[in-house]
Design an enzyme around this catalytic site. Structure first.
Site, mmCIF file in Angstrom:
data_model
loop_
_atom_site.group_PDB
_atom_site.id
_atom_site.type_symbol
_atom_site.label_atom_id
_atom_site.label_comp_id
_atom_site.label_asym_id
_atom_site.label_seq_id
_atom_site.Cartn_x
_atom_site.Cartn_y
_atom_site.Cartn_z
ATOM 1 C CE LYS A 153 -48.513 -0.925 -58.588
ATOM 2 N NZ LYS A 153 -49.545 -0.351 -59.463
ATOM 3 C CD GLN A 189 -49.273 2.834 -61.388
ATOM 4 O OE1 GLN A 189 -48.688 1.767 -61.271
ATOM 5 N NE2 GLN A 189 -49.963 3.382 -60.403
ATOM 6 C CG ASP A 228 -54.318 -3.348 -60.885
ATOM 7 O OD1 ASP A 228 -53.653 -3.535 -59.847
ATOM 8 O OD2 ASP A 228 -54.055 -2.460 -61.713
#
Ligand code: NDP
Length: 292
Positions: A54, A98, A121
């Site tokens: 990422k 994460q 997200d």
């Protein structure tokens, strides 16, 4: 019939190029690059790989990426304090933690703590509420990638019957909302669904987001249907999707491979979400950027 294979790598490359243009425009307008922070708790090797991927993707499109790696024993209060600092940092447009996180940490508390305007997200209650309401906000990345793959494949959406197998907050539920917004008629299936093969055979669009290697067989698929394979399963024979690729390719009209299908578009849409968050946070209403 041989399915058209939708090339997720190529689609993701196009999305990233669009984002790179958008980042250049943002820098020209605001004199700074959009900032993305990835937080990782513990040293799980898979999380490490995802985080590195990422950050690299963000750097490649001209964003400023930062990684925060915390000890596996980090408490909720310690993590909250770090999230609060990033919420208050004007150079940070997006942040993510994460998943999965160690047991002493709570995913819902994390999702609630990240400011909704920085929640790239798209897992926070406010982001998910905005999605339900059709308001601007961060939409979870994987379902956005799936919509882009369908559109780039030229799959007719309006009026189509879409069956989504899986009802997670990360994929199945938001996927269903996006398909509904695209005027599909949506059925959501899960582990208690009766006669799943028969239900899947009714689908014009079948999205498999289950986590069971090659569960969807050729006789589950209506000839000519679009089959999108979200699954990522590590098996002794290598990486496998939720769809039996070779068999289904002989029946479906469109099919995504694993790897090289949905996976690459997920990171691409994290970049889209970060860029859009930066424009929204800047108060600009001129951004006409990358959309589904
Ligand atoms: P979850 O485990 O959170 O959800 C799985 C869903 O599948 C659940 O709703 C579950 O039903 C359903 N399910 C499980 N077994 C069956 C069955 N036998 N029949 C019907 N439904 C079943 O997984 P995620 O949604 O997080 O991920 C799904 C897959 O997608 C995984 O392989 C994951 O690795 C992959 N993934 C890929 C991404 C990408 O970028 N390509 C991103 C995110 C995930 P129930 O709710 O009843 O338990």
């Amino acid at each position: 019939m041989a399915a058209t294979i939708i090339d997720g790598k190529a689609v993701a490359a196009r999305v990233r190029a669009e984002v790179a243009d958008g980042v250049a425009a943002f820098i020209a307008a605001h004199g700074r690059a959009p900032g993305l922070v990835g937080i990782q708790v513990g040293d799980d090797p898979a999380s490490e790989l995802y985080q590195a991927g990422k950050a690299r993707a963000a750097d490649e499109v001209g964003m400023i990426s930062r990684r925060v790696t915390l000890p596996g024993a980090t408490t909720q209060a310690e993590l909250d304090a770090i999230i609060d600092d990033l919420n208050a940092d004007p150079g940070v447009d997006g942040m993510l933690v994460q998943l999965p996180v160690p047991d002493q940490l709570s995913e819902p508390l994390i999702a609630n703590r990240i400011h909704p305007d920085k929640d790239v997200d798209g897992f926070s209650p406010i982001s998910l509420g905005r999605l339900m309401r059709g308001e601007p906000g961060s939409v979870p990345c994987t379902p956005q990638g799936v919509m882009r793959l369908l559109r780039e494949g030229g799959v007719p959406l309006e009026g189509a019957h879409a069956v989504v197998v899986g009802r997670s907050l990360i994929v199945g539920k938001p996927q269903s909302m996006l398909l509904l917004a695209a005027h599909c008629t949506v059925t959501i299936a899960h582990s208690r669904t009766r006669d799943l093969p028969a239900l899947c055979r009714q689908a014009d669009i079948l999205v498999a987001a289950v986590g069971r290697p090659e569960m969807v067989r050729a006789d589950w698929v209506r000839p000519g249907a679009a089959v999108i394979d979200v699954g990522i399963n590590r098996t002794d024979d290598g990486l496998r999707g939720d769809v039996a690729f070779d068999d289904v390719a002989a029946v479906a009209g469109w099919l995504t491979p694993v790897p090289g299908g949905v996976g690459p578009t997920t990171i691409a849409y994290l970049l889209v979400n970060t860029l859009e968050a930066a424009w929204r946070r800047s108060g600009s209403d001129s951004y006409q950027g990358v959309h589904l």
